[in-house]
Design a protein around this motif. Structure first.
Motif, mmCIF file in Angstrom:
data_model
loop_
_atom_site.group_PDB
_atom_site.id
_atom_site.type_symbol
_atom_site.label_atom_id
_atom_site.label_comp_id
_atom_site.label_asym_id
_atom_site.label_seq_id
_atom_site.Cartn_x
_atom_site.Cartn_y
_atom_site.Cartn_z
ATOM 1 N N PRO A 169 0.744 -1.140 0.021
ATOM 2 C CA PRO A 169 -0.060 0.042 -0.165
ATOM 3 C C PRO A 169 0.590 0.912 0.258
ATOM 4 O O PRO A 169 1.869 1.091 0.737
ATOM 5 C CB PRO A 169 -1.261 -0.053 1.211
ATOM 6 N N GLN A 170 0.521 2.130 -0.176
ATOM 7 C CA GLN A 170 0.907 3.745 -0.413
ATOM 8 C C GLN A 170 0.582 4.294 0.631
ATOM 9 O O GLN A 170 -0.730 4.476 1.014
ATOM 10 C CB GLN A 170 -0.015 4.027 -1.967
ATOM 11 N N ARG A 171 1.334 5.319 1.174
ATOM 12 C CA ARG A 171 1.376 5.998 2.569
ATOM 13 C C ARG A 171 1.379 7.607 2.036
ATOM 14 O O ARG A 171 2.416 7.517 1.508
ATOM 15 C CB ARG A 171 2.134 5.754 3.507
ATOM 16 N N PRO A 172 -0.048 8.477 2.206
ATOM 17 C CA PRO A 172 0.369 9.524 1.862
ATOM 18 C C PRO A 172 1.372 10.604 2.143
ATOM 19 O O PRO A 172 1.678 9.404 3.883
ATOM 20 C CB PRO A 172 -0.685 10.098 2.503
ATOM 21 N N LEU A 173 1.913 11.020 1.564
ATOM 22 C CA LEU A 173 2.743 11.933 2.035
ATOM 23 C C LEU A 173 2.615 13.281 2.801
ATOM 24 O O LEU A 173 1.304 14.385 1.783
ATOM 25 C CB LEU A 173 4.119 12.238 1.147
ATOM 26 N N TYR A 174 2.644 13.677 4.219
ATOM 27 C CA TYR A 174 1.510 14.673 4.563
ATOM 28 C C TYR A 174 2.522 16.287 5.132
ATOM 29 O O TYR A 174 3.781 16.027 5.343
ATOM 30 C CB TYR A 174 1.039 14.365 6.275
ATOM 31 N N ARG A 175 2.014 16.702 4.195
ATOM 32 C CA ARG A 175 2.038 18.115 3.949
ATOM 33 C C ARG A 175 1.675 19.321 3.635
ATOM 34 O O ARG A 175 1.231 19.002 3.939
ATOM 35 C CB ARG A 175 3.606 18.013 2.892
ATOM 36 N N ALA A 176 2.683 20.219 4.942
ATOM 37 C CA ALA A 176 1.096 21.321 5.052
ATOM 38 C C ALA A 176 1.049 22.899 4.143
ATOM 39 O O ALA A 176 2.303 23.028 2.764
ATOM 40 C CB ALA A 176 2.018 22.300 6.444
#
Length: 150
Positions: free
Chosen positions: A129-136
C-alpha cells in the motif's frame, strides 16, 4: 557455507533435486553444498524420504483461512492496481491505500476485508500500500512585518 532460510516457493524444486541427488548416490557433503542445506535439514529430509518416500517431502499448504478472493479476482485486482490511478475508479485520492483498495474490492467483488488483511493480500501479489506524504500546504503561523496599527 552461509546458512539461509529456504523460500517456501522454491522448496518443491529443491526437495526434488535432493531426491534425485540421493537416488544418484551423491554424497552428503556434496548435496548439502549444492543445495545450500544445513546439516540438520539434510538429515531430516533424508529420514523423511527413507520413511515415506517422495510424498513425505511434499510441501504442505500453509494453515489459515482460505482467501476471500478467487485467483481470477486476485489477478483482476492486481491488473487494476498496477499502472492505474485510483481516480480512474472515481476515488478522490491519487494513492492506492489499503482503505481505497478495500473500497474497490467491496464495490467490484462484494468482498470486505480488514486493512491488515488487505495489506497481506497486497504483499502476496507483490505490491504494497502507498502511504500519503503529509505536508502542510501553508505555514500555520504567519509573520507580519511592521506595526499592527493599534
Amino acid at each position: 557455507m552461509k546458512e539461509r532460510r529456504l523460500p517456501r516457493r522454491e522448496l518443491p524444486e529443491i526437495r526434488s533435486q535432493f531426491v534425485r541427488m540421493v537416488d544418484d548416490g551423491i554424497g552428503r557433503e556434496s548435496i548439502m553444498s549444492a543445495l545450500r542445506l544445513k546439516r540438520a535439514t539434510y538429515f531430516q529430509w533424508r529420514r523423511l524420504y527413507r520413511e515415506g518416500g517422495v510424498q513425505a517431502l511434499a510441501v504442505k499448504p500453509l494453515p489459515g483461512a482460505k482467501s476471500k478472493l478467487t485467483e481470477q479476482q486476485t489477478s483482476q485486482l492486481r491488473s487494476w492496481l498496477v499502472g492505474r490511478d485510483p481516480r480512474q475508479f472515481q476515488f478522490d485520492f491519487a494513492l492506492w491505500t489499503r482503505v481505497i483498495v478495500g473500497e474497490l474490492m467491496k464495490t467490484r467483488f462484494g468482498v470486505e476485508m480488514t486493512p491488515q488483511g488487505i495489506g497481506q493480500l497486497l504483499r502476496r501479489i507483490g505490491l504494497s500500500p502507498q502511504r500519503p506524504l503529509y505536508r502542510a500546504s501553508e505555514p500555520f503561523l504567519t509573520c507580519r512585518s511592521g506595526s499592527s496599527g493599534a
